[in-house]
Design an enzyme around this catalytic site. Structure first.
Site, short mmCIF file in Angstrom:
data_model
loop_
_atom_site.label_atom_id
_atom_site.label_comp_id
_atom_site.label_asym_id
_atom_site.label_seq_id
_atom_site.Cartn_x
_atom_site.Cartn_y
_atom_site.Cartn_z
N GLU A 127 0.80 -1.24 0.00
CA GLU A 127 0.00 0.00 0.00
C GLU A 127 0.83 1.28 0.00
O GLU A 127 0.55 2.20 0.77
CB GLU A 127 -0.95 0.00 1.20
CG GLU A 127 -1.90 -1.18 1.22
CD GLU A 127 -2.88 -1.13 2.38
OE1 GLU A 127 -2.72 -0.30 3.29
OE2 GLU A 127 -3.82 -1.96 2.36
N ASN A 169 2.18 -5.13 -3.24
CA ASN A 169 0.77 -5.42 -2.98
C ASN A 169 0.02 -4.13 -2.69
O ASN A 169 0.50 -3.28 -1.92
CB ASN A 169 0.69 -6.36 -1.76
CG ASN A 169 -0.66 -6.98 -1.55
OD1 ASN A 169 -1.21 -7.61 -2.46
ND2 ASN A 169 -1.22 -6.84 -0.36
N HIS A 206 -10.40 -5.82 -2.53
CA HIS A 206 -11.49 -5.62 -1.57
C HIS A 206 -12.57 -4.81 -2.29
O HIS A 206 -12.42 -3.62 -2.51
CB HIS A 206 -10.99 -4.84 -0.35
CG HIS A 206 -9.94 -5.57 0.44
ND1 HIS A 206 -10.20 -6.75 1.10
CD2 HIS A 206 -8.64 -5.29 0.66
CE1 HIS A 206 -9.09 -7.16 1.70
NE2 HIS A 206 -8.14 -6.30 1.45
N GLU A 235 -6.24 -10.61 -1.55
CA GLU A 235 -7.07 -10.39 -0.35
C GLU A 235 -8.55 -10.28 -0.72
O GLU A 235 -9.27 -9.43 -0.19
CB GLU A 235 -6.63 -9.12 0.39
CG GLU A 235 -5.16 -9.11 0.77
CD GLU A 235 -4.74 -7.87 1.56
OE1 GLU A 235 -5.61 -7.12 2.06
OE2 GLU A 235 -3.51 -7.65 1.69
N ASP A 237 -12.32 -10.02 -1.21
CA ASP A 237 -13.64 -10.10 -0.60
C ASP A 237 -14.56 -9.14 -1.34
O ASP A 237 -14.11 -8.15 -1.90
CB ASP A 237 -13.63 -9.85 0.92
CG ASP A 237 -12.94 -8.59 1.37
OD1 ASP A 237 -12.81 -7.63 0.58
OD2 ASP A 237 -12.51 -8.53 2.55
C1 XIL Z 1 -6.51 -6.29 8.07
C2 XIL Z 1 -6.86 -7.45 8.97
O1 XIL Z 1 -7.77 -8.28 8.27
C3 XIL Z 1 -7.49 -6.95 10.26
O2 XIL Z 1 -7.66 -8.01 11.17
C4 XIL Z 1 -6.60 -5.87 10.89
O3 XIL Z 1 -7.26 -5.32 12.02
C5 XIL Z 1 -6.26 -4.78 9.90
O4 XIL Z 1 -5.67 -5.35 8.75
N1 XIL Z 1 -5.05 -4.57 3.51
C6 XIL Z 1 -4.09 -5.45 3.96
C7 XIL Z 1 -4.39 -6.36 5.10
O5 XIL Z 1 -3.02 -5.56 3.34
O6 XIL Z 1 -3.24 -6.59 5.89
C8 XIL Z 1 -5.49 -5.79 5.96
O7 XIL Z 1 -5.81 -6.77 6.95
C9 XIL Z 1 -6.69 -5.42 5.13
C10 XIL Z 1 -6.33 -4.37 4.12
#
Ligand code: XIL
Length: 302
Positions: A127, A169, A206, A235, A237
């Site tokens: 990020e 990422n 996401h 990741e 969802d």
């Molecule tokens: C999130 C986790 O799922 C949570 O449990 C935590 O509180 C915060 O981080 N981007 C990412 C992940 O790269 O590491 C994040 O994970 C979600 C967004």
């Protein structure tokens, strides 16, 4: 095929999930994990705050529980994440300049060395680009140590674990027309042209109604792959439910399948109740561990 992992393996890909160490005693959770997935990402346990809570004192117990569970079950591991502006330990949040640069590089070296040989791919930097229309780096304490902090992190990771694929990422880099996507693309292009070690780009994926699955997702993944890197959905969802959600999941899987260098897909949790999202039902299994319509749509298209 009868499981997500077996279906993904038909085309040489993997299907993974984020795992939380404190759920490894939940038999429903572990049953689905062991059955359906062949790649594991620690949801929080390998982040900077977890692995170096005090400067120079490393803590790998929770990460090890996840890595050992995965490897004992014949699953591979994505390492997440070596350097990030978020979830830094308190001591690091207050650092700057060359001291921070040195601390960051030491962290990358120590953590990647500890897990050397056990990690399929590391999210070396997470990020680092800004949202919005600038296409520029995000401001952070790490960015303020100099624009070359990302390549320095990648070089340190390569030296520490030469066998791991090294990924950049990020999120909101799915739509090809967005400035953030273009900014990351230019960085990867620059790294490849100068020989900075980078092997893959992770797309967090996401999605929600304000940030839907883009119709040009396949174009984005293919354009990055054409730079000479693997691409991975890291990741996934998708907020929503029923057939709408199922179709969106199917679209993401199809976009990956259409790109030969898209090597796998990871969802960010198992059951809806495991999701980091405060509300909603963004995953493939319901709160009781039952397969949702989205699960079936993914399995059918893999
Ligand atoms: C999130 C986790 O799922 C949570 O449990 C935590 O509180 C915060 O981080 N981007 C990412 C992940 O790269 O590491 C994040 O994970 C979600 C967004």
């Amino acid at each position: 095929a009868a499981t997500l992992a077996a279906a993904a393996q038909q085309s040489g890909r993997y299907f993974g999930t984020a795992v939380a160490a404190n759920k490894l005693g939940d038999s429903t959770y572990v049953g689905i994990l062991n059955r359906e997935f062949d790649m594991v990402t620690a949801e929080n346990e390998m982040k900077m705050d977890a692995t170096e809570p005090n400067q120079g004192q490393f803590s790998f117990g929770s990460g090890d529980r996840i890595v050992n569970h995965a490897r004992n079950q014949g699953k591979r591991v994505r390492g997440h994440a070596l350097a990030w502006h978020s979830q830094q330990p308190g001591w690091m949040q207050n650092m700057s300049g060359s001291a921070l640069r040195q601390a960051m590089l030491n962290h990358v070296t120590q953590v990647a060395s500890y897990y050397r040989g056990k990690i399929y791919a590391w999210d070396v930097v997470n990020e680092a680009y800004a949202d919005g229309t600038s296409g520029a780096r995000r401001d952070s304490n790490l960015q303020r140590t100099g624009n070359d902090w990302i390549e320095a992190a990648f070089r340190a990771a390569r030296a520490a674990d030469p066998g791991a694929k090294l990924c950049y990422n990020d999120y909101n880099t799915d739509n090809w027309s967005h400035a953030k996507t273009q900014g990351v693309y230019r960085m990867v292009q620059d790294f490849k042209s100068r020989g900075v070690p980078i092997d893959c780009v992770g797309f967090q994926a996401h999605f929600n109604s304000g940030n839907p699955v883009p119709s040009n997702y396949h174009t984005t993944l293919q354009n990055f792959a054409n730079l000479g890197v693997d691409v991975q959905i890291t990741e996934l969802d998708i907020e929503g439910s029923g057939s709408t959600q199922a179709q969106q999941y199917q679209g993401v899987v199809q976009a990956c399948l259409a790109v030969s260098r898209c090597t796998g897909i990871t969802v960010w949790g198992i059951r809806d109740s495991d999701s980091w999202r405060a509300s909603g039902t963004p995953l493939l299994f319901d709160n009781y561990g039952n397969k949702k319509a989205a699960y079936t749509s993914v399995l059918n298209v893999l």
